[in-house]
Design a protein around this motif. Structure first.
Motif, PDB file in Angstrom:
ATOM      1  N   GLY A  38     -20.104   1.237  79.823  1.00  0.00           N
ATOM      2  CA  GLY A  38     -20.788   1.201  78.580  1.00  0.00           C
ATOM      3  C   GLY A  38     -21.267   2.542  78.311  1.00  0.00           C
ATOM      4  N   THR A  41     -18.166   4.593  76.930  1.00  0.00           N
ATOM      5  CA  THR A  41     -17.683   4.183  75.581  1.00  0.00           C
ATOM      6  C   THR A  41     -18.624   4.525  74.586  1.00  0.00           C
ATOM      7  N   ALA A  52     -14.087   2.951  67.149  1.00  0.00           N
ATOM      8  CA  ALA A  52     -15.242   2.215  67.643  1.00  0.00           C
ATOM      9  C   ALA A  52     -14.869   0.659  67.939  1.00  0.00           C
ATOM     10  N   GLN A  56     -14.683  -0.931  71.677  1.00  0.00           N
ATOM     11  CA  GLN A  56     -15.600  -2.065  72.012  1.00  0.00           C
ATOM     12  C   GLN A  56     -14.720  -3.048  72.666  1.00  0.00           C
ATOM     13  N   THR A  57     -13.561  -3.273  71.940  1.00  0.00           N
ATOM     14  CA  THR A  57     -12.700  -4.424  72.680  1.00  0.00           C
ATOM     15  C   THR A  57     -12.193  -4.188  74.038  1.00  0.00           C
TER      16      THR A  57
END
Length: 83
Positions: A38, A41, A52, A56-57
């Motif tokens: 997290g 990312t 983004a 996120q995927t």
């Protein structure tokens, strides 16, 4: 009396104590892994906001895989502890 002897008396079985420690370590490791994913990312999105959606995927897939492995580890530890 040492801490280990107290723990052994309370648990009654070394296998149960080991299974409990193993389950705790599995959950702790999964939390660290998902936190690192997290954080990385969010940092990557801050650097390049246009990607983004892809990040996120990928993050969700990786987090789900880590969570699955952690769940499997906890189940194995609990089965060992009950056996």
């Amino acid at each position: 009396m040492s801490l280990l002897s107290i723990l052994l008396e309370v648990s009654g079985n070394v296998g149960q104590l080991g299974a409990a420690i193993g389950a705790g370590l599995a959950v702790f490791g999964a939390g660290l892994g998902i936190g690192k994913i997290g954080g990385s990312t969010v940092e990557a999105i801050a650097r390049q906001p246009e990607i983004a959606g892809n990040l996120q995927t990928t993050m969700i897939i990786a987090a789900a895989l880590i969570e699955g492995v952690a769940l499997f580890a906890v189940v194995v530890c609990l089965l060992i502890g009950l056996g």
